[in-house]
Scaffold this active site. Structure first.
Site, PDB file in Angstrom:
ATOM      1  NE  ARG A 241      -3.448   0.518   3.045  1.00 54.53           N
ATOM      2  CZ  ARG A 241      -4.683   0.281   2.444  1.00 54.53           C
ATOM      3  NH1 ARG A 241      -5.006   1.641   1.704  1.00 54.53           N
ATOM      4  NH2 ARG A 241      -5.751  -0.453   2.737  1.00 54.53           N
TER       5      ARG A 241
ATOM      6  CG  HIS B  48     -19.110   8.898   4.368  1.00 53.85           C
ATOM      7  ND1 HIS B  48     -18.657   7.730   3.782  1.00 53.85           N
ATOM      8  CD2 HIS B  48     -20.198   8.308   5.037  1.00 53.85           C
ATOM      9  CE1 HIS B  48     -19.171   6.711   4.527  1.00 53.85           C
ATOM     10  NE2 HIS B  48     -20.171   7.011   5.180  1.00 53.85           N
TER      11      HIS B  48
HETATM   12  C1  GRF Z   1     -20.755   8.345  -4.047  1.00 48.93           C
HETATM   13  O1  GRF Z   1     -22.213   8.272  -3.537  1.00 48.93           O
HETATM   14  C2  GRF Z   1     -19.975   8.980  -3.073  1.00 48.93           C
HETATM   15  O2  GRF Z   1     -20.338   9.686  -1.994  1.00 48.93           O
HETATM   16  C3  GRF Z   1     -18.900   7.506  -2.638  1.00 48.93           C
HETATM   17  O3  GRF Z   1     -18.931   7.038  -4.031  1.00 48.93           O
HETATM   18  C4  GRF Z   1     -20.158   7.248  -4.858  1.00 48.93           C
HETATM   19  C5  GRF Z   1     -19.903   7.530  -6.301  1.00 48.93           C
HETATM   20  O4  GRF Z   1     -19.507   8.476  -6.503  1.00 48.93           O
HETATM   21  N1  GRF Z   1     -17.998   7.649  -1.838  1.00 48.93           N
HETATM   22  P1  GRF Z   1     -19.126   9.111  -7.971  1.00 48.93           P
HETATM   23  O5  GRF Z   1     -20.477   8.949  -8.874  1.00 48.93           O
HETATM   24  O6  GRF Z   1     -17.980   8.097  -8.570  1.00 48.93           O
HETATM   25  O7  GRF Z   1     -18.815  10.360  -7.742  1.00 48.93           O
END
Ligand code: GRF
Length: 203
Positions: A64, A108
């Site tokens: 990582r 989030h």
């Molecule tokens: C979203 O709900 C975000 O909050 C979460 O991943 C989902 C996808 O987001 N972390 P995106 O369409 O790739 O921006």
């Protein structure tokens, strides 16, 4: 500010940030978009806009720490001053967080501190909450635990599935993430490490 945006998937939050920058709402430049998967549609969205789009593939690295050093190398090579996690599904270790202390924002899809982690909508529905939503916060060494900048709430409706709740929350994500980035770029956020104050520009 020069934004470095990290994604893992379709990049709908990326798209809302690009639109806000393009209409001059956010006085900043998107210096690079990085995805940890080669097929992340977010990279395609960046390429269409002529924004440097770089895959940094997690499993190409033995450790990582090596993966995170590769991320940091790209961000620093592009002069990034604010890291934006837009649907980025990797945990970042202190190595990464310390390189950009106080300069990493995350979205989030729940009202933190409720329902941290990778299954927010599933956990919210399982709990039976009547209100959910989304949170923009500074990233600290914990998971989904940094100082909260902005939140938005949505109702949880009878018969909601993860998909219907996610769609309702996503609309609010696309509103509060660009708004939070704008506040940061305009220098209107102050944090004591736990709470965040929004400074209002003198009229
Ligand atoms: C979203 O709900 C975000 O909050 C979460 O991943 C989902 C996808 O987001 N972390 P995106 O369409 O790739 O921006």
């Amino acid at each position: 500010e020069r934004l470095g945006i990290l994604c893992s998937g379709r990049g709908s939050n990326l798209a809302s940030i690009i639109e806000a920058v393009e209409r001059g709402d956010i006085p900043a430049e998107i210096a690079i978009v990085i995805a940890d998967k080669a097929d992340a549609y977010a990279l395609e969205r960046a390429r269409e806009k002529g924004i440097p789009a770089v895959p940094v593939i997690y499993r190409d690295y033995a450790e990582r720490a090596d993966f995170e050093r590769a991320l940091l190398k790209e961000l620093q090579a592009h002069g990034v001053t604010l890291v934006v996690l837009a649907g980025f599904m990797r945990i970042l270790s202190p190595i990464f967080v310390h390189a950009y202390t106080g300069r990493i924002l995350n979205i989030h899809p729940a009202l933190l501190p409720s329902f941290p982690g990778a299954h927010a909508h599933r956990d919210a529905l399982a709990y039976g909450v009547k209100v959910s939503g989304c949170t923009v916060h500074f990233v600290d060494e914990g998971m989904d635990s940094g100082p909260i900048i902005m939140q938005a709430a949505v109702p949880v409706l009878e018969g909601d599935t993860e998909e219907t709740l996610a769609a309702r929350v996503l609309e609010q994500e696309h509103r509060i993430f660009p708004a939070s980035i704008k506040l940061y770029v305009e220098g209107r956020l102050r944090t004591d490490g736990r709470k965040v104050q929004i400074l209002h520009v003198a009229e």
